[in-house]
Design a protein around this motif. Structure first.
Motif, PDB file in Angstrom:
ATOM      1  N   SER A  40       4.615  71.781  -7.259  1.00 55.26           N
ATOM      2  CA  SER A  40       5.256  72.134  -8.525  1.00 55.26           C
ATOM      3  C   SER A  40       5.883  70.936  -9.229  1.00 55.26           C
ATOM      4  O   SER A  40       6.082  70.960 -10.430  1.00 55.26           O
ATOM      5  N   PHE A  41       6.168  69.878  -8.495  1.00 54.33           N
ATOM      6  CA  PHE A  41       6.782  68.692  -9.097  1.00 54.33           C
ATOM      7  C   PHE A  41       5.754  67.801  -9.792  1.00 54.33           C
ATOM      8  O   PHE A  41       6.109  66.861 -10.473  1.00 54.33           O
ATOM      9  N   LEU A  42       4.464  68.080  -9.620  1.00 51.06           N
ATOM     10  CA  LEU A  42       3.429  67.270 -10.254  1.00 51.06           C
ATOM     11  C   LEU A  42       3.232  67.693 -11.703  1.00 51.06           C
ATOM     12  O   LEU A  42       3.234  68.881 -12.014  1.00 51.06           O
ATOM     13  N   SER A  43       3.037  66.711 -12.551  1.00 53.71           N
ATOM     14  CA  SER A  43       2.670  67.030 -13.923  1.00 53.71           C
ATOM     15  C   SER A  43       1.194  67.437 -13.927  1.00 53.71           C
ATOM     16  O   SER A  43       0.477  67.232 -12.952  1.00 53.71           O
ATOM     17  N   TYR A  44       0.773  67.985 -15.035  1.00 50.42           N
ATOM     18  CA  TYR A  44      -0.631  68.378 -15.168  1.00 50.42           C
ATOM     19  C   TYR A  44      -1.540  67.162 -14.980  1.00 50.42           C
ATOM     20  O   TYR A  44      -2.532  67.224 -14.259  1.00 50.42           O
ATOM     21  N   SER A  45      -1.175  66.034 -15.585  1.00 50.29           N
ATOM     22  CA  SER A  45      -1.974  64.809 -15.472  1.00 50.29           C
ATOM     23  C   SER A  45      -2.041  64.330 -14.025  1.00 50.29           C
ATOM     24  O   SER A  45      -3.097  63.912 -13.544  1.00 50.29           O
ATOM     25  N   GLN A  46      -0.911  64.371 -13.333  1.00 52.33           N
ATOM     26  CA  GLN A  46      -0.891  63.932 -11.941  1.00 52.33           C
ATOM     27  C   GLN A  46      -1.739  64.845 -11.062  1.00 52.33           C
ATOM     28  O   GLN A  46      -2.449  64.382 -10.175  1.00 52.33           O
ATOM     29  N   ALA A  47      -1.667  66.140 -11.325  1.00 48.74           N
ATOM     30  CA  ALA A  47      -2.474  67.088 -10.551  1.00 48.74           C
ATOM     31  C   ALA A  47      -3.960  66.789 -10.746  1.00 48.74           C
ATOM     32  O   ALA A  47      -4.733  66.816  -9.785  1.00 48.74           O
ATOM     33  N   LEU A  48      -4.344  66.496 -11.964  1.00 48.86           N
ATOM     34  CA  LEU A  48      -5.752  66.156 -12.222  1.00 48.86           C
ATOM     35  C   LEU A  48      -6.137  64.856 -11.518  1.00 48.86           C
ATOM     36  O   LEU A  48      -7.219  64.760 -10.945  1.00 48.86           O
ATOM     37  N   GLU A  49      -5.257  63.877 -11.560  1.00 46.45           N
ATOM     38  CA  GLU A  49      -5.527  62.601 -10.878  1.00 46.45           C
ATOM     39  C   GLU A  49      -5.676  62.811  -9.379  1.00 46.45           C
ATOM     40  O   GLU A  49      -6.513  62.189  -8.730  1.00 46.45           O
ATOM     41  N   LEU A  50      -4.866  63.689  -8.830  1.00 43.68           N
ATOM     42  CA  LEU A  50      -4.896  63.965  -7.399  1.00 43.68           C
ATOM     43  C   LEU A  50      -6.244  64.537  -6.971  1.00 43.68           C
ATOM     44  O   LEU A  50      -6.700  64.315  -5.845  1.00 43.68           O
ATOM     45  N   LEU A  51      -6.908  65.229  -7.875  1.00 39.76           N
ATOM     46  CA  LEU A  51      -8.224  65.796  -7.559  1.00 39.76           C
ATOM     47  C   LEU A  51      -9.276  64.722  -7.307  1.00 39.76           C
ATOM     48  O   LEU A  51     -10.348  65.024  -6.765  1.00 39.76           O
ATOM     49  N   ALA A  52      -8.984  63.481  -7.656  1.00 43.85           N
ATOM     50  CA  ALA A  52      -9.922  62.385  -7.407  1.00 43.85           C
ATOM     51  C   ALA A  52     -10.030  62.084  -5.913  1.00 43.85           C
ATOM     52  O   ALA A  52     -11.009  61.480  -5.478  1.00 43.85           O
ATOM     53  N   LEU A  53      -9.024  62.509  -5.150  1.00 45.02           N
ATOM     54  CA  LEU A  53      -9.057  62.284  -3.705  1.00 45.02           C
ATOM     55  C   LEU A  53      -9.698  63.475  -3.012  1.00 45.02           C
ATOM     56  O   LEU A  53      -9.569  64.612  -3.474  1.00 45.02           O
ATOM     57  N   PRO A  54     -10.351  63.230  -1.887  1.00 44.21           N
ATOM     58  CA  PRO A  54     -10.892  64.354  -1.119  1.00 44.21           C
ATOM     59  C   PRO A  54      -9.755  65.285  -0.696  1.00 44.21           C
ATOM     60  O   PRO A  54      -8.625  64.840  -0.443  1.00 44.21           O
ATOM     61  N   GLU A  55     -10.048  66.552  -0.621  1.00 49.43           N
ATOM     62  CA  GLU A  55      -9.036  67.545  -0.276  1.00 49.43           C
ATOM     63  C   GLU A  55      -8.314  67.185   1.025  1.00 49.43           C
ATOM     64  O   GLU A  55      -7.097  67.348   1.134  1.00 49.43           O
ATOM     65  N   SER A  56      -9.056  66.670   1.978  1.00 48.48           N
ATOM     66  CA  SER A  56      -8.471  66.335   3.276  1.00 48.48           C
ATOM     67  C   SER A  56      -7.464  65.191   3.199  1.00 48.48           C
ATOM     68  O   SER A  56      -6.633  65.037   4.089  1.00 48.48           O
ATOM     69  N   GLU A  57      -7.484  64.399   2.132  1.00 49.61           N
ATOM     70  CA  GLU A  57      -6.589  63.256   1.988  1.00 49.61           C
ATOM     71  C   GLU A  57      -5.401  63.531   1.076  1.00 49.61           C
ATOM     72  O   GLU A  57      -4.429  62.779   1.065  1.00 49.61           O
ATOM     73  N   ARG A  58      -5.449  64.600   0.314  1.00 47.84           N
ATOM     74  CA  ARG A  58      -4.408  64.856  -0.695  1.00 47.84           C
ATOM     75  C   ARG A  58      -3.023  65.053  -0.081  1.00 47.84           C
ATOM     76  O   ARG A  58      -2.053  64.458  -0.541  1.00 47.84           O
ATOM     77  N   GLU A  59      -2.935  65.886   0.939  1.00 48.95           N
ATOM     78  CA  GLU A  59      -1.628  66.159   1.527  1.00 48.95           C
ATOM     79  C   GLU A  59      -1.039  64.896   2.149  1.00 48.95           C
ATOM     80  O   GLU A  59       0.150  64.616   1.992  1.00 48.95           O
ATOM     81  N   LYS A  60      -1.872  64.109   2.843  1.00 49.97           N
ATOM     82  CA  LYS A  60      -1.390  62.857   3.420  1.00 49.97           C
ATOM     83  C   LYS A  60      -0.874  61.927   2.327  1.00 49.97           C
ATOM     84  O   LYS A  60       0.140  61.260   2.488  1.00 49.97           O
TER      85      LYS A  60
END
Length: 86
Positions: A4-24
């Motif tokens: 919830s603390f991520l902005s929309y832009s940051q959330a989209l940027e985060l999608l550039a990483l594989p799902e398995s790496e996002r939480e780390k």
């Protein structure tokens, strides 16, 4: 992990990483204090690091395959008494 603390832009940027790496990635950074520019730079660094790891793994695989082919050739050229039998 709540995002919830991520902005929309940051959330989209985060999608550039594989799902398995996002939480780390999220756990390894103070996400709430990062600007979008800083966040984007960290994502780029992570992607570059992952690309380098991939290239190293591919190189290792290629070298291992080359070694295997050499061993197979050596085995094919071995005298019959050294060959394995079923």
């Amino acid at each position: 992990t709540t995002l919830s603390f991520l902005s929309y832009s940051q959330a989209l940027e985060l999608l550039a990483l594989p799902e398995s790496e996002r939480e780390k990635f999220i756990e390894g950074h103070d996400m709430e204090s990062l600007t979008t520019r800083e966040f984007r730079a960290l994502i780029q660094e992570e992607k570059q690091k992952m690309q380098l790891e991939l290239e190293r793994a591919e190189q290792y695989l290629e070298e291992t395959q080359d070694e295997l082919e050499l061993k197979e050739e050596e085995l094919a050229e071995a005298p019959p008494e050294l060959a394995f039998s079923d």
